[in-house]
Design a protein around this motif. Structure first.
Motif, short mmCIF file in Angstrom:
data_model
loop_
_atom_site.label_atom_id
_atom_site.label_comp_id
_atom_site.label_asym_id
_atom_site.label_seq_id
_atom_site.Cartn_x
_atom_site.Cartn_y
_atom_site.Cartn_z
N SER A 98 27.00 -50.10 -19.82
CA SER A 98 26.05 -49.56 -18.83
C SER A 98 26.67 -49.55 -17.44
N LEU A 99 27.38 -50.61 -17.10
CA LEU A 99 28.07 -50.65 -15.80
C LEU A 99 29.13 -49.56 -15.71
N HIS A 100 29.83 -49.33 -16.80
CA HIS A 100 30.83 -48.27 -16.84
C HIS A 100 30.19 -46.90 -16.59
N LYS A 101 29.07 -46.64 -17.27
CA LYS A 101 28.39 -45.35 -17.09
C LYS A 101 27.90 -45.19 -15.66
N GLU A 102 27.41 -46.26 -15.05
CA GLU A 102 26.94 -46.22 -13.67
C GLU A 102 28.10 -45.91 -12.73
N ASN A 103 29.23 -46.54 -12.97
CA ASN A 103 30.40 -46.31 -12.12
C ASN A 103 30.94 -44.90 -12.26
N GLN A 104 30.80 -44.34 -13.47
CA GLN A 104 31.24 -42.96 -13.69
C GLN A 104 30.52 -41.99 -12.77
N VAL A 105 29.27 -42.28 -12.51
CA VAL A 105 28.44 -41.38 -11.73
C VAL A 105 28.61 -41.61 -10.23
N HIS A 106 28.68 -42.88 -9.84
CA HIS A 106 28.56 -43.20 -8.42
C HIS A 106 29.81 -43.78 -7.79
N GLN A 107 30.76 -44.28 -8.55
CA GLN A 107 31.91 -44.95 -7.94
C GLN A 107 32.96 -43.93 -7.54
N ALA A 108 33.71 -44.22 -6.51
CA ALA A 108 34.77 -43.34 -6.05
C ALA A 108 35.79 -43.13 -7.15
N CYS A 109 36.39 -41.96 -7.17
CA CYS A 109 37.30 -41.60 -8.26
C CYS A 109 38.52 -42.52 -8.33
N HIS A 110 38.95 -43.03 -7.19
CA HIS A 110 40.16 -43.84 -7.21
C HIS A 110 39.90 -45.29 -7.60
N ALA A 111 38.63 -45.65 -7.69
CA ALA A 111 38.31 -47.05 -7.99
C ALA A 111 38.63 -47.37 -9.45
N THR A 112 39.03 -48.60 -9.67
CA THR A 112 39.35 -49.05 -11.02
C THR A 112 38.10 -49.57 -11.70
N ASP A 113 37.85 -49.10 -12.94
CA ASP A 113 36.68 -49.54 -13.69
C ASP A 113 37.15 -50.11 -15.03
N ASP A 114 37.16 -51.43 -15.14
CA ASP A 114 37.58 -52.06 -16.39
C ASP A 114 36.40 -52.44 -17.27
N ASN A 115 35.22 -51.93 -16.91
CA ASN A 115 34.02 -52.27 -17.70
C ASN A 115 34.08 -51.71 -19.11
N ILE A 116 34.68 -50.53 -19.27
CA ILE A 116 34.75 -49.93 -20.59
C ILE A 116 35.66 -50.76 -21.50
N ALA A 117 36.73 -51.31 -20.94
CA ALA A 117 37.62 -52.17 -21.71
C ALA A 117 36.92 -53.46 -22.10
N LYS A 118 36.15 -54.04 -21.16
CA LYS A 118 35.41 -55.26 -21.46
C LYS A 118 34.35 -54.99 -22.53
N SER A 119 33.70 -53.84 -22.43
CA SER A 119 32.69 -53.48 -23.43
C SER A 119 33.30 -53.42 -24.81
N GLU A 120 34.44 -52.74 -24.94
CA GLU A 120 35.10 -52.63 -26.23
C GLU A 120 35.53 -54.00 -26.75
N GLU A 121 36.06 -54.83 -25.84
CA GLU A 121 36.51 -56.16 -26.24
C GLU A 121 35.38 -56.98 -26.84
#
Length: 568
Positions: free
Chosen positions: A47-70
Motif C-alpha cells: 500500500s505504501l508503494h502504491k501511494e508513493n507511485q502516485v505522489h512521490q517524486a520520480c527520483h525518490a527511492t521506494d523500497d516498499n515493493i521489495a519489503k512487501s515481496e520479502e
C-alpha cells in the motif's frame, strides 16, 4: 489525494504492532501467526508503494515493493512449513489452504506489476491443488518419506511439460481486481490481464445493477454468469434421467416443459431475439475467458487450469458471438488442477498404473438403509444397468450389478487393480461417497448402516487405486465444493486415490443421451484414441444425432492426463 499525516501515523502504528507480533510469533515458534503477520506486513508495504507511485517524486527511492515481496515470500515459507508437517492429512491440508490462498494471490499481483510473468505463474500455480500434489508425489514414490518436502516447480519444469506434448495451456487466476491468464506453449508464454473495470459493463448487463466496488465482484460475476448459463440451458427442467445423486437436487423425471425445450444453439431454429449477444451467458463467458487469448492458442488441444468458480464452466459450450461456433467445434479441452499435477502425472512410472482390465459397477441393489440418520429407500437404476451391460460386452469384462455390487466386492476388485473404472450408481457430489449394495452378515439384524454400503474416498485412498481412467456416470459427479484447493468433490477424490484421469459430469442429462454418449466414447477409446479425443468426438456424435443443445453434450469433462488405453 495525498495520504494525510493522521493516516501515515496510523500506518506507522500498524507496522510497529505487526513487527512486534511477528517477533513474538517467531520467538514462540507459532508458524501460523508468523505467516499471518508477514502477510499483513506485505500488504501494508505494498500500500505504501502504491501511494508513493502516485505522489512521490520520480527520483525518490521506494523500497516498499521489495519489503512487501520479502514479507510475502516469508509468509509462504511459514505456510509451507505447516503444510509439510501435516504430512498426508489431506482433509486438514484442504481446510488450512483456504486461509493461505490470499497470500499467493497477493504475491502474484506484485510479481505481475513488476513485470515478472514467469515468477507470477509459478506462485499462482503453487497456490493450486497443493494437498493433491503432495499426496500424489508421495503416492507415486517421488518422495520416500511423507515428511520430506517436494521440490518446488520451476519454469524449466513448465517448459519440459510443453516440449513434447501437442497442447496449449491456459492458466487462469482470479486476482483481487483483475483476471490473469497465462497462455503457454512450447517456447512461448503470454500473460493477459483483464482489469476489473472491463467487467463492469458485463456485470451491469447481467444483474441490471450498478457495478460493485467490492474486490470480489469479478468472482461474483463468474459465479452469477455460470448460474445464469445453467438456467438458460434449462438443465434441471429438462432432465429426464434417473437420480443417481445422493443429494436431493434432481427434478422429477417427467418434468419437461415446452419452455425448457428452447435451445441455446443457433443451428436449431432459436430466434436471435432470445439470444441477445449482450446478455447471453455462454457468449459472455467466451468473451471474458477465451476471446482475449484464442489467437495465441497454437494447438488443437487446450489444457485449462481453472480458478474458483471456473470449475463449473462448461468450456466445451462457450460460444463465439461473432461466428456462432462453440469452443469445442475447433478445440479439444482438458482440465488440470495445476501445472505441478501435470508434471507429476507425466513423470509417474508407466508401471505404476494398471495396463489391463476394467472394473464396471452399475445399478447396485441398495434398498432400505439408514442414510444421514434417517431411514431411506433407494430405487434401482435400470438405465445404469443397461449402460454397464453394454460396457461389459464392449470391454469383455463382467460387470458388478444388483446384489453382486456389494461394498466388499468392489473393494476387493479395487485391490486387484484395473486400467478402467466405470461407475454408474448413486453418488454424492460433496463428499465423494458412492452407494453400493450392503454387505451385511446373516447374523446382523436391522437396517444396514452407512458403513455397510457407502464406499468413501477415505477407504479408496487407503487401498489406493491404479486406474488409468475413472468414468463417473453419476449425477453431478463433477461438482463439489469450491475451495482454495480447487473443486473438492468426487472427481478430485479419485485423483487423490491414484487415478491418472477422471471423466465426470457437471449436471444430470437424459438417460438415452448418456447411453449414446458412452457408446461413442468407449468406441473411440477401444480404437486407440486418447481420452480427450474420444470425449471430443463423442460430443460431436451426440450433436449429429440431433441433440444440438449444449445441455445434452457439454456436461462431461476430462481432468488429469490424456491417457491412451489398450482395451482390446
Amino acid at each position: 489525494m495525498a495520504m494525510n499525516n493522521n493516516c501515515r501515523n496510523q500506518i506507522q502504528t500498524a507496522l510497529t504492532l505487526l513487527e512486534k507480533c511477528l517477533d513474538i510469533a517467531s520467538t514462540i515458534g507459532n508458524k501460523d501467526l508468523e505467516g499471518e503477520a508477514c502477510y499483513k506486513l506485505g500488504q501494508v508495504y505494498y500500500s505504501l508503494h502504491k501511494e508513493n507511485q502516485v505522489h512521490q517524486a520520480c527520483h525518490a527511492t521506494d523500497d516498499n515493493i521489495a519489503k512487501s515481496e520479502e514479507y510475502l515470500r516469508r509468509a509462504l515459507d511459514c505456510f509451507d512449513f505447516i503444510f509439510h508437517h501435516l504430512h498426508q492429512r489431506d482433509q486438514f491440508k484442504v481446510s488450512k489452504f483456504d486461509k493461505f490462498i490470499a497470500t499467493y494471490k497477493f504475491l502474484a499481483i506484485l510479481l505481475i506489476e513488476t513485470k515478472r510473468p514467469q515468477e507470477a505463474l509459478l506462485v499462482s500455480d503453487d497456490g493450486r491443488a497443493r494437498a493433491l500434489g503432495d499426496r500424489l508425489i508421495f503416492k507415486y514414490g517421488m518422495i520416500q518419506q511423507e515428511y520430506l518436502s517436494p521440490r518446488p516447480l520451476t519454469y524449466p519444469d513448465v517448459e519440459g511439460i510443453l516440449t513434447n506434448d501437442g497442447f496449449s495451456l491456459l492458466h487462469y487466476s482470479l486476482l483481487n481486481s483483475s483476471l490473469a491468464v497465462w497462455v503457454l506453449a512450447k517456447d512461448s508464454l503470454m500473460l493477459r490481464e483483464t482489469e476489473k473495470e472491463q467487467f463492469d459493463s458485463a456485470i451491469e448487463t447481467l444483474t441490471q445493477e450498478k457495478k460493485d466496488d467490492d474486490e470480489n465482484s469479478i468472482k461474483r460475476f463468474f459465479t452469477d454468469t455460470i448460474t445464469r448459463a445453467y438456467e438458460m440451458m434449462k438443465i434441471q427442467e429438462s432432465v429426464t434421467c434417473e437420480n443417481r445423486s445422493l443429494d436431493d437436487c434432481v427434478t422429477s423425471k417427467e418434468h419437461v416443459t415446452n419452455k425448457a425445450s428452447e435451445s441455446l444453439s443457433r443451428d436449431d431454429g432459436t430466434s436471435e431475439e432470445k439470444l441477445d449477444k449482450a446478455s447471453h451467458p455462454l457468449e459472455m463467458l467466451y468473451n471474458c475467458l477465451v476471446a482475449p487469448v484464442i489467437s495465441n492458442v497454437r494447438h488443437d488441444e487446450i489444457v485449462i487450469v481453472p480458478d474458483g468458480p471456473m470449475y463449473r464452466v462448461p468450456f466445451a459450450a462457450l460460444r463465439d458471438p461473432n461466428t456462432g461456433q462453440y469452443l469445442s467445434d475447433t478445440k479439444r479441452i482438458r482440465l488440470a488442477p495445476s501445472i505441478a499435477i501435470l508434471k507429476v502425472l507425466k513423470e509417474c512410472s508407466v508401471d505404476h498404473h494398471s495396463q489391463k482390465g476394467a472394473l464396471i459397477v452399475g445399478d447396485p441393489s441398495v434398498g432400505e438403509v439408514m442414510f444421514r440418520g434417517k431411514k431411506r429407500m433407494f430405487e434401482r437404476l435400470p438405465s445404469a444397468n443397461r449402460e454397464v451391460s453394454f460396457l461389459s460386452y464392449k470391454l469383455g469384462q463382467s460387470a458388478l450389478t444388483g446384489e453382486q455390487a456389494t461394498k466388499a466386492a468392489v473393494l476387493e476388485k479395487l485391490r486387484e487393480g484395473s486400467a478402467v473404472i466405470h461407475i454408474a450408481a448413486h453418488g454424492s457430489s460433496d463428499n465423494g461417497e458412492i452407494m453400493l449394495s450392503p454387505n451385511v452378515s446373516p447374523e446382523r439384524q436391522g437396517i444396514p448402516e452407512e458403513d455397510d454400503y457407502l464406499l468413501t474416498m477415505r477407504e479408496v485412498q487407503q487401498i489406493g487405486i491404479k486406474a488409468q481412467l475413472v468414468v463417473l456416470s453419476c449425477c453431478y459427479s463433477g461438482r463439489g465444493k469450491i475451495r482454495a484447493e480447487g473443486m473438492v468433490g468426487l472427481s478430485r477424490a479419485f485423483l487423490v486415490a491414484g487415478a491418472r484421469a477422471v471423466v465426470a459430469s457437471l449436471w444430470a442429462i437424459d438417460d438415452n443421451v448418456t447411453f449414446s454418449f458412452m457408446v461413442s466414447f468407449y468406441d473411440y477409446l477401444t480404437r486407440g484414441e486418447s481420452a480427450s479425443v474420444s470425449l471430443h468426438k463423442a460430443m460431436h456424435d451426440i450433436r449429429k444425432e440431433g441433440h444440438r443443445d449444449p445441455k445434452y453434450w457439454a456436461p462431461f469433462f476430462l481432468i488429469g492426463d490424456d491417457v491412451i488405453l489398450n482395451l482390446k
